[in-house]
Scaffold this motif. Structure first.
Motif, PDB file in Angstrom:
ATOM      1  N   MET A  53     -15.349  19.216  -4.665  1.00  0.00           N
ATOM      2  CA  MET A  53     -14.626  20.085  -5.596  1.00  0.00           C
ATOM      3  C   MET A  53     -15.524  21.113  -6.284  1.00  0.00           C
ATOM      4  SD  MET A  53     -12.226  17.085  -7.194  1.00  0.00           S
ATOM      5  CE  MET A  53     -11.386  18.120  -8.367  1.00  0.00           C
ATOM      6  N   ARG A  54     -14.924  22.270  -6.555  1.00  0.00           N
ATOM      7  CA  ARG A  54     -15.601  23.362  -7.261  1.00  0.00           C
ATOM      8  C   ARG A  54     -14.595  24.026  -8.189  1.00  0.00           C
ATOM      9  NH1 ARG A  54     -18.996  21.088  -4.993  1.00  0.00           N
ATOM     10  NH2 ARG A  54     -20.547  21.782  -3.517  1.00  0.00           N
ATOM     11  N   GLY A  55     -15.089  24.745  -9.171  1.00  0.00           N
ATOM     12  CA  GLY A  55     -14.269  25.601 -10.028  1.00  0.00           C
ATOM     13  C   GLY A  55     -12.960  24.998 -10.491  1.00  0.00           C
ATOM     14  N   ASP A  56     -11.859  25.617 -10.085  1.00  0.00           N
ATOM     15  CA  ASP A  56     -10.550  25.186 -10.565  1.00  0.00           C
ATOM     16  C   ASP A  56      -9.831  24.218  -9.614  1.00  0.00           C
ATOM     17  OD1 ASP A  56     -10.035  27.014  -8.576  1.00  0.00           O
ATOM     18  OD2 ASP A  56      -8.530  28.138  -9.699  1.00  0.00           O
ATOM     19  N   ASP A  57     -10.555  23.569  -8.692  1.00  0.00           N
ATOM     20  CA  ASP A  57      -9.968  22.547  -7.828  1.00  0.00           C
ATOM     21  C   ASP A  57      -9.504  21.371  -8.693  1.00  0.00           C
ATOM     22  OD1 ASP A  57     -10.724  24.080  -5.645  1.00  0.00           O
ATOM     23  OD2 ASP A  57     -12.474  22.857  -5.172  1.00  0.00           O
ATOM     24  N   SER A  58      -8.475  20.666  -8.241  1.00  0.00           N
ATOM     25  CA  SER A  58      -8.020  19.505  -9.003  1.00  0.00           C
ATOM     26  C   SER A  58      -7.555  18.396  -8.076  1.00  0.00           C
ATOM     27  CB  SER A  58      -6.889  19.884  -9.961  1.00  0.00           C
ATOM     28  OG  SER A  58      -5.740  20.282  -9.252  1.00  0.00           O
ATOM     29  N   LEU A  59      -7.649  17.182  -8.598  1.00  0.00           N
ATOM     30  CA  LEU A  59      -7.221  15.988  -7.891  1.00  0.00           C
ATOM     31  C   LEU A  59      -6.507  15.120  -8.917  1.00  0.00           C
ATOM     32  CD1 LEU A  59      -8.721  14.166  -5.129  1.00  0.00           C
ATOM     33  CD2 LEU A  59      -8.737  12.817  -7.191  1.00  0.00           C
ATOM     34  N   ILE A  60      -5.299  14.673  -8.609  1.00  0.00           N
ATOM     35  CA  ILE A  60      -4.532  13.836  -9.525  1.00  0.00           C
ATOM     36  C   ILE A  60      -4.271  12.504  -8.844  1.00  0.00           C
ATOM     37  CG2 ILE A  60      -2.368  13.584 -10.808  1.00  0.00           C
ATOM     38  CD1 ILE A  60      -2.214  16.682 -10.775  1.00  0.00           C
ATOM     39  N   LEU A  61      -4.526  11.417  -9.561  1.00  0.00           N
ATOM     40  CA  LEU A  61      -4.312  10.064  -9.046  1.00  0.00           C
ATOM     41  C   LEU A  61      -3.255   9.356  -9.884  1.00  0.00           C
ATOM     42  CD1 LEU A  61      -8.062   9.207  -8.703  1.00  0.00           C
ATOM     43  CD2 LEU A  61      -6.470   9.365  -6.792  1.00  0.00           C
ATOM     44  N   PHE A  62      -2.237   8.828  -9.224  1.00  0.00           N
ATOM     45  CA  PHE A  62      -1.251   7.973  -9.862  1.00  0.00           C
ATOM     46  C   PHE A  62      -1.549   6.569  -9.377  1.00  0.00           C
ATOM     47  CE2 PHE A  62       0.670  12.123  -9.343  1.00  0.00           C
ATOM     48  CZ  PHE A  62       1.201  12.378 -10.596  1.00  0.00           C
ATOM     49  N   LYS A  63      -1.759   5.626 -10.300  1.00  0.00           N
ATOM     50  CA  LYS A  63      -2.169   4.277  -9.919  1.00  0.00           C
ATOM     51  C   LYS A  63      -1.177   3.247 -10.436  1.00  0.00           C
ATOM     52  CE  LYS A  63      -6.054   5.188 -11.996  1.00  0.00           C
ATOM     53  NZ  LYS A  63      -7.387   5.059 -12.587  1.00  0.00           N
ATOM     54  N   SER A  64      -0.970   2.212  -9.627  1.00  0.00           N
ATOM     55  CA  SER A  64      -0.112   1.100 -10.000  1.00  0.00           C
ATOM     56  C   SER A  64      -0.730  -0.167  -9.426  1.00  0.00           C
ATOM     57  CB  SER A  64       1.293   1.305  -9.424  1.00  0.00           C
ATOM     58  OG  SER A  64       2.099   0.185  -9.691  1.00  0.00           O
ATOM     59  N   LYS A  65      -0.516  -1.272 -10.107  1.00  0.00           N
ATOM     60  CA  LYS A  65      -1.071  -2.526  -9.593  1.00  0.00           C
ATOM     61  C   LYS A  65      -0.460  -2.912  -8.260  1.00  0.00           C
ATOM     62  CE  LYS A  65      -2.299  -4.312 -14.048  1.00  0.00           C
ATOM     63  NZ  LYS A  65      -3.361  -5.193 -14.362  1.00  0.00           N
ATOM     64  N   ASP A  66       0.785  -2.479  -8.026  1.00  0.00           N
ATOM     65  CA  ASP A  66       1.472  -2.858  -6.797  1.00  0.00           C
ATOM     66  C   ASP A  66       2.516  -1.807  -6.448  1.00  0.00           C
ATOM     67  OD1 ASP A  66       3.252  -4.194  -4.896  1.00  0.00           O
ATOM     68  OD2 ASP A  66       2.175  -6.011  -5.452  1.00  0.00           O
ATOM     69  N   GLU A  67       2.667  -1.524  -5.166  1.00  0.00           N
ATOM     70  CA  GLU A  67       3.623  -0.527  -4.689  1.00  0.00           C
ATOM     71  C   GLU A  67       5.054  -0.867  -5.083  1.00  0.00           C
ATOM     72  OE1 GLU A  67       5.059   1.554  -0.497  1.00  0.00           O
ATOM     73  OE2 GLU A  67       3.585  -0.059  -0.466  1.00  0.00           O
ATOM     74  N   ARG A  68       5.363  -2.148  -5.193  1.00  0.00           N
ATOM     75  CA  ARG A  68       6.749  -2.546  -5.483  1.00  0.00           C
ATOM     76  C   ARG A  68       7.223  -2.084  -6.850  1.00  0.00           C
ATOM     77  NH1 ARG A  68       5.505  -8.925  -6.059  1.00  0.00           N
ATOM     78  NH2 ARG A  68       4.186  -8.725  -7.861  1.00  0.00           N
ATOM     79  N   TRP A  69       6.338  -1.661  -7.735  1.00  0.00           N
ATOM     80  CA  TRP A  69       6.730  -1.181  -9.060  1.00  0.00           C
ATOM     81  C   TRP A  69       7.126   0.287  -9.040  1.00  0.00           C
ATOM     82  CZ3 TRP A  69       7.908  -5.137 -11.706  1.00  0.00           C
ATOM     83  CH2 TRP A  69       7.172  -6.313 -11.601  1.00  0.00           C
ATOM     84  N   LEU A  70       7.030   0.928  -7.885  1.00  0.00           N
ATOM     85  CA  LEU A  70       7.415   2.331  -7.750  1.00  0.00           C
ATOM     86  C   LEU A  70       8.609   2.447  -6.817  1.00  0.00           C
ATOM     87  CD1 LEU A  70       3.908   3.934  -7.176  1.00  0.00           C
ATOM     88  CD2 LEU A  70       5.242   3.989  -9.270  1.00  0.00           C
ATOM     89  N   GLU A  71       9.511   3.309  -7.165  1.00  0.00           N
ATOM     90  CA  GLU A  71      10.638   3.596  -6.284  1.00  0.00           C
ATOM     91  C   GLU A  71      10.380   4.942  -5.645  1.00  0.00           C
ATOM     92  OE1 GLU A  71      15.352   4.576  -6.593  1.00  0.00           O
ATOM     93  OE2 GLU A  71      14.513   3.139  -8.004  1.00  0.00           O
TER      94      GLU A  71
END
Length: 86
Positions: A53-71
């Motif tokens: 990454m440089r300058g205005d690059d971005s990376l966003i991480l969404f984390k959960s203990k387990d996939e089953r908690w997300l729909e």
């Protein structure tokens, strides 16, 4: 842990970030990845991403203990169908 990763990179670095993310996660849409990672894998991924990454690059991480908690709902055509069956 289950991770959804989204990035926005300068066009010059997109290929490098794509290659890095594919080593750790499943590609599901342009600049979007998902999958299970250990804490060590996540830390390694972030370290390697920061090197790209440089300058205005971005990376966003969404984390959960387990996939089953997300729909997850896909409207339209799914870019890369993940087959979870063995």
């Amino acid at each position: 842990m289950y991770v959804i990763l989204v990035y926005d990179m300068n066009q010059k670095r997109v290929a490098k970030m794509l290659k890095l993310c594919r080593r750790y996660l499943h590609w599901i849409q342009n600049s979007v990845f998902e999958g299970e990672l250990t804490g060590v894998q996540l830390k390694s991924l972030k370290i390697e991403a920061k090197e790209i990454m440089r300058g205005d690059d971005s990376l966003i991480l969404f984390k959960s203990k387990d996939e089953r908690w997300l729909e997850k709902e896909v409207v339209g055509e799914e870019k890369n169908k993940i087959d979870n069956f063995l």
